[in-house]
Each structure stands twice: as C-alpha cells, then as structure tokens.
Design a protein around this motif. Structure first.
Motif, PDB file in Angstrom:
ATOM      1  N   TYR A   1      -8.093  -2.383  10.826  1.00 60.09           N
ATOM      2  CA  TYR A   1      -7.526  -2.028   9.528  1.00 60.09           C
ATOM      3  C   TYR A   1      -8.132  -2.973   8.502  1.00 60.09           C
ATOM      4  CZ  TYR A   1      -4.546  -5.851  11.147  1.00 60.09           C
ATOM      5  OH  TYR A   1      -4.101  -7.039  11.671  1.00 60.09           O
TER       6      TYR A   1
ATOM      7  N   PRO B   1       0.818  -1.225   0.000  1.00 65.19           N
ATOM      8  CA  PRO B   1       0.000   0.000   0.000  1.00 65.19           C
ATOM      9  C   PRO B   1       0.848   1.270   0.000  1.00 65.19           C
ATOM     10  CG  PRO B   1       0.044  -0.985   2.187  1.00 65.19           C
ATOM     11  CD  PRO B   1       0.728  -1.965   1.272  1.00 65.19           C
TER      12      PRO B   1
ATOM     13  N   TYR C   1      -4.529  -5.657   3.487  1.00 69.79           N
ATOM     14  CA  TYR C   1      -3.491  -5.001   2.700  1.00 69.79           C
ATOM     15  C   TYR C   1      -2.512  -6.044   2.163  1.00 69.79           C
ATOM     16  CZ  TYR C   1      -0.735  -5.408   7.044  1.00 69.79           C
ATOM     17  OH  TYR C   1      -0.092  -5.884   8.156  1.00 69.79           O
TER      18      TYR C   1
ATOM     19  N   LEU D   1      -1.449   3.114   4.414  1.00 67.47           N
ATOM     20  CA  LEU D   1      -2.119   2.078   5.197  1.00 67.47           C
ATOM     21  C   LEU D   1      -2.825   2.748   6.373  1.00 67.47           C
ATOM     22  CD1 LEU D   1      -2.811  -0.802   5.978  1.00 67.47           C
ATOM     23  CD2 LEU D   1      -0.522  -1.038   6.966  1.00 67.47           C
TER      24      LEU D   1
END
Length: 644
Positions: A243, A210, A246, A213
């Motif tokens: 989160y 990413p 990712y 992030l």
C-alpha cells in the motif's frame, strides 16, 4: 574515457573545418536546418507529457490537460494534432490562452469509454505558429481506464496502535485486477469513536484520512515501484501486502504534526523485501484466493519529527473481509492460559533506580479443554507471539507486565501494546510500551526496553531497560564492616557506629552486584554494585529505620546524593581487600545527616595497609562536605567521628 577523447577530437576537427571555410565569401552557413517557426511563435509545450488515469465508473467522463506557452503576447486558440485515439473514444477540444496568460487547459471527453477497457490518447503540435524544430515537450500521452470495483460487502478494520478502535468498513475488489482491493473511508468511524471518548481531541482531527485506501496482495514477479525509498523491487515472496503512504487523520497534540502511515518499503531501514513480512495476508477464505484477514504493519511517522516503528509488529492494523470468521486464537484476555511460576526474581528498575526482590515470573500454559473446543488455537497464538510470560506486579500491586517470547526474541502481544504500570507521573497514570528492539530474554535474565508514557501515548516520560533476574548468590567471604558515623541525635533510638561482622555475597548472573549481611537494621542487607567500567561502588539502600516523624532513612552513595560528587565515590582495593562506601544517610524529601565513609574488609587481610587510603578519601570527603550545608535539625551531636 577513450570515447571522451574521441568525441573531443571530433569536435575540434569540426571547429577547424568551420574556421577554414568561413573565410570564403561564397558560403553561407545555415546551422542544423533553416529556421521553420513563424515570427513571434507561441513556443507551446506540455509541462507534463504523460498521465495514467484510473476512474470510477461513476466519475465524470472528462479529463483536463495543462498546456503552457513561453510567448504570452496576445490571445491564442491552439488546436492539437491527434496521433493516436483508441477506438476514437476521445473528443479533444482546443486550448484557449487569454492575452498575457501563460497557461491554458485542454478538455478531453470520453463518454463512450467502456468500463474495464484501457484507452490511449496521443497529442502533438507541429504548426510553426506554435512550435519550432527545436521545441521540446510538444507531445502528450494519456492512458485512461474506467476501473470497475466490485463491492465485497462490509468487513471490519481494527487499528490497534495509535487510536485503538475498530469499525465496520466497506471492502471493494478491482474487477480487472482481483488482487487489488480498497477500503472506503476506513478511518472515519474510528476517528469518530476517539472523538466521542476524548472530546478534547477535536483540534487533532485534521480531515486528511483517505476516502479510499487501496492495497494489493502481491504475488511473486510483481514489481513494486510506487512510493519506494529505493528503486523498483521485483517481489519474490508470497502473501505480502503493498500500500502507499496514507494519513491517519490525526495530528499529534505534542508535536503539532499530522501522523502518516508508511509501508516499510518507503523507509530507509526497512526498504528491502525481507522487512515487509508483517504486512501480509493472515488467512484466506474457502476459495483459497480471497483473503480472510489482512494485516498492515506501518511506520507511524510525523514528517520532520520522527515516529513509531511498527513494521515488525503483529496486530497493528487488521482488516477482516466480509463473511469471514477467523479461526479462534488462544487469548490471554479470555483466560485461556494457566500461569505456571518459573521463578521469584529481582526486578531492577533503571527508570526508578530501585530493586524489588521476590517478583514472581510466570509462563503461560495451554488448557486442555480450550484446545479441545478450539483445535489449533494455541498453535496459532504461538505462530504470532511464541510463549506468553507474565511478570507479577513489578512496580505496584495489580499491575502486571505481559509479553511473548518467540525464537528467543521478545514479542508484543495484541491488546498488550501499552500496559498500565500502577504509578503516576505529573498526575497521570503511567503506561509501559515494550520495544522488541533492545529487549532480550534468557533463562536467568529478562531485559525489557520500556517506553514510559501516558495512557493516550502523546506524552512520553523516557525509555529505560528494566530487568527481571533469577539471581543466585555465591559467598565471597566474611569480614568486618566499619560504620562511619553516629548519625542520629540523642532522642533517636537508632544509630550506626562501631564495627560488625558480616558476610559478602556476589550475584552469579549479574557479577557487578553484591549483598552484605547483616547491615544496619535492613532485612535485605546492604546491596551495592561494583562497576567494572569505572571501579566505583554505588548503592541506595533502606536502613530498616525511620527518623522521628521525618520518614524512612536510606544509605545512598554520593553520586545519588549529588551528581557532582561522582569523583568521591568509593571502590575496591584488591591489595587490602577493602570495599569503601562513600555516601550519606538520607531521608527522601527531608534531607541528610552528612557525608560518611564506611568500609568492609575481608578477613585475613592486613588492615593497617588500608589506613592511608581511607585517610585520603576522608580528606576528599571533607572538601565535598564544605560545600554542603546540613539542616540544623539533622546536626548530630557526635557528627562524623571519622573526621575528628
């Protein structure tokens, strides 16, 4: 169900009325309403009817909206009706369709939009040249915010599982939502370090890591809904970190799939909030609001393949905020612990099929001077890992196994996720990864579920439960051991035949295990297991002798010699108190001396009763022996006397 019948009856009644009136020449039915669209109308619609957009202040103040039509004949310019425009900040263009085109793009500008202010734009169509009263998806809503992010400075990120590096990283805080943070290019430097140390990893660098992030420090009452395996969850706990999935930026060289990192919320087995606890704030700074350290515990996963569940493990990804100095935690690497011996035990390797006696087991003990210099450092260690333990050289000298035990459960200690074991497989050093699941701890028996792999972790050699036991033995009784054959040629100094008085011992902690002493020239005696599951006796024991220059001689059971010979294994006859050992004297890598049946009979037993059973076993062994071609150099002159 009642409503179903009611609605069905209403429809039926309506049908009857329509049927009745349709017979009249004076009535013309027009349906729901008179058709209101133009001939060959475009039939325009929005494929997506709502969007939430958050932009950086530096991003262009422009958005695009996709529009489609079902009638693609002719070029067409479509103006839209604006039903809501916050502070008149949006400037809406027109959608222009080329002849034959199904799709067009509408441009929306908002140069006067303020940073941090949310804006809403709503569009619709009601022109009969474009839509009818039956058209759907003809309205669109855009919710837009130019988000302000404040840089907190440069902190660090440490990825301790897959790549094993740390790097500096810029950390930003969202201005309007101060519990939301983001990392700028968090894995770029980590991947660069891996590439510098392992140039052969170049094909694995996939560029999918990413740019930014984002993670959120959750508070009770927050609703987590994105990237969920199940539906939205209203958070009850404190200090949890959220989160979305990712990419690590790395493609696994074995499975050829990119490695993704999933929050436990995204996985079926860990979707409930109770499984998120390792994704948390580790400590706060002086203001009590800004985190000092944050920890991620993701599931490393390759779609369609599988992965590594680290959702219940500390120290996988640790983010340290700028200006924060973590409180010191006692460290094994820094030699903050003294090692106090707990016992000398037997290390039983399921992987190698070996048992090693006299393996020392130690407990880590705090040093007073370290605690005085760093108050609370051992308490912080215990909060993470419990008490540290060390198994000294279970496989090879100089290679120890270290782990923690907290509340009776095995814990993997940071920096000891993968430990060198001191032996090799296919030319590579073998490392062990302890799995908390499948491992267990008690005062007498420690079982570690270990995955064997190479240093990088991209090649696995299997998983086994390895056991360290503080074994104590009780005498079962004395008796007579009968050797089955003279197995060596005349020019050897060693041979095993005849009988010998011996004592049998049983393990108190592992009651399937026995030792018979004396036996052959082995200092250990004959170690064997008597399985409670199938009643078979199994063994793989060094005799204490070597044969000429061919190597050490072992006494191995027939199953170890040939997996097809399990049915020929001996067992225990309770009526005659006879233990039967069916096997072969064998030199690893060279060959064997044939197949033998040997017995141990406890004293005060009517031994003649055992003769028919031994004879029957010998007949079975003869059948096995017919399929076995003994190398000529190992043919004994008086081979297998029991069969003569």
């Amino acid at each position: 169900m009642k409503n179903m019948f009611k609605y069905a009856y209403s429809l039926l009644a309506g049908a009857l009325v329509l049927t009745a009136v349709s017979c009249s020449d004076d009535y013309e039915y027009e349906g729901r309403g008179k058709w209101d669209a133009a001939d060959n109308y475009a039939n325009i619609y929005f494929p997506t009817t709502e969007a939430v957009v958050e932009l950086d202040p530096a991003d262009p103040t422009i958005a695009t909206v996709t529009v489609k039509r079902k009638n693609t004949t002719g070029a067409l310019v479509v103006p839209f009706k604006v039903t809501k425009n916050t502070d008149d900040v949006f400037e809406v263009g027109q959608a222009v369709f080329a002849d034959g085109a199904e799709e067009a793009v509408l441009t929306v500008n908002f140069p006067k939009a303020e940073v941090g202010t949310p804006y809403t734009l709503q569009l619709t169509l009601d022109d009969p040249a474009f839509v009818s009263q039956y058209s759907t998806d003809i309205s669109y809503t855009l919710n837009l915010t130019r988000v302000k992010w404040n840089s907190l400075g440069v902190g660090t990120i440490a990825e301790g599982f897959y790549l094993g590096y740390s790097a500096d990283v810029e950390i930003q805080q969202r201005d309007d939502k101060p519990t939301v943070f983001r990392l700028i290019k968090p894995f770029d430097d980590i991947l660069a370090q891996d590439l510098e140390d392992y140039p052969e990893d170049a094909p694995c660098m996939n560029g999918l890591q990413p740019e930014k992030l984002v993670f959120t420090v959750l508070t009770p009452g927050d609703v987590v809904s994105e990237d969920m395996y199940n539906g939205p969850i209203t958070v009850k706990g404190t200090d949890l970190v959220d989160y979305n999935t990712y990419h690590l930026g790395f493609t696994n060289s074995t499975y050829k799939e990119p490695v993704k990192c999933y929050h436990p919320k995204s996985m079926k087995s860990t979707a409930d909030e109770a499984s998120w606890s390792f994704n948390r704030v580790l400590s706060y700074q002086a203001d009590g609001k800004t985190p000092g350290q944050v920890q991620f515990a993701p599931f490393y996963y390759m779609d369609g393949v599988g992965g590594w569940n680290n959702t219940q493990t500390n120290g996988i990804v640790v983010i340290t905020f700028p200006g924060y100095t973590p409180l010191y935690t006692a460290s094994i690497e820094a030699e903050d612990f003294e090692w106090e011996k707990v016992f000398d035990g037997a290390f039983i390797s399921e992987k190698l099929g070996t048992t090693k006696d006299g393996v020392a087991f130690y407990r880590g003990v705090a040093k007073e001077d370290v605690e005085a210099q760093n108050p609370g450092c051992y308490e912080r260690f215990a909060e993470l890992y419990g008490t540290p333990y060390l198994i000294e050289a279970p496989y090879a000298e100089g290679s120890n196994i270290i782990f923690g035990v907290k509340d009776g459960e095995i814990k993997v200690i940071e920096d000891y996720e993968s430990q060198a074991l001191g032996f090799q497989a296919v030319g590579e050093d073998v490392y062990g990864v302890i799995g908390a699941g499948g491992s267990s701890f008690s005062d007498a028996v420690i079982s570690l579920k270990i995955t064997f792999q190479n240093k990088k972790g991209d090649i696995e050699y299997g998983t086994a439960v390895e056991t360290l036991a503080n074994l104590t033995w009780s005498e079962v009784g004395t008796g007579v051991y009968t050797y089955g054959a003279d197995v060596f040629t005349d020019d050897s100094e060693s041979f095993y035949e005849g009988t010998e008085d011996a004592t049998l011992y049983q393990c108190n902690e592992l009651p399937e295990q026995y030792i018979l002493k004396p036996w052959a020239n082995s200092e250990e005696g004959l170690k064997f297991t008597l399985s409670a599951k199938d009643g078979k006796i199994r063994f793989y024991q060094y005799t204490g002798d070597a044969f000429q220059n061919y190597g050490d001689v072992y006494f191995i059971d027939l199953e170890a010699y040939n997996p097809d010979y399990t049915k020929y294994l001996g067992g225990y006859d309770a009526e005659t108190k006879t233990y039967e050992f069916c096997g072969s004297y064998y030199i690893p890598g060279a060959g064997g001396f044939g197949l033998v049946s040997e017995t141990f009979v406890l004293n005060d037993t009517p031994t003649p009763a055992a003769a028919p059973k031994q004879a029957q076993q010998a007949n079975s062994l003869k059948q096995a022996f017919r399929a076995y071609q003994l190398p000529s150099r190992f043919q004994p002159k008086s081979a297998l006397k029991i069969w003569k």
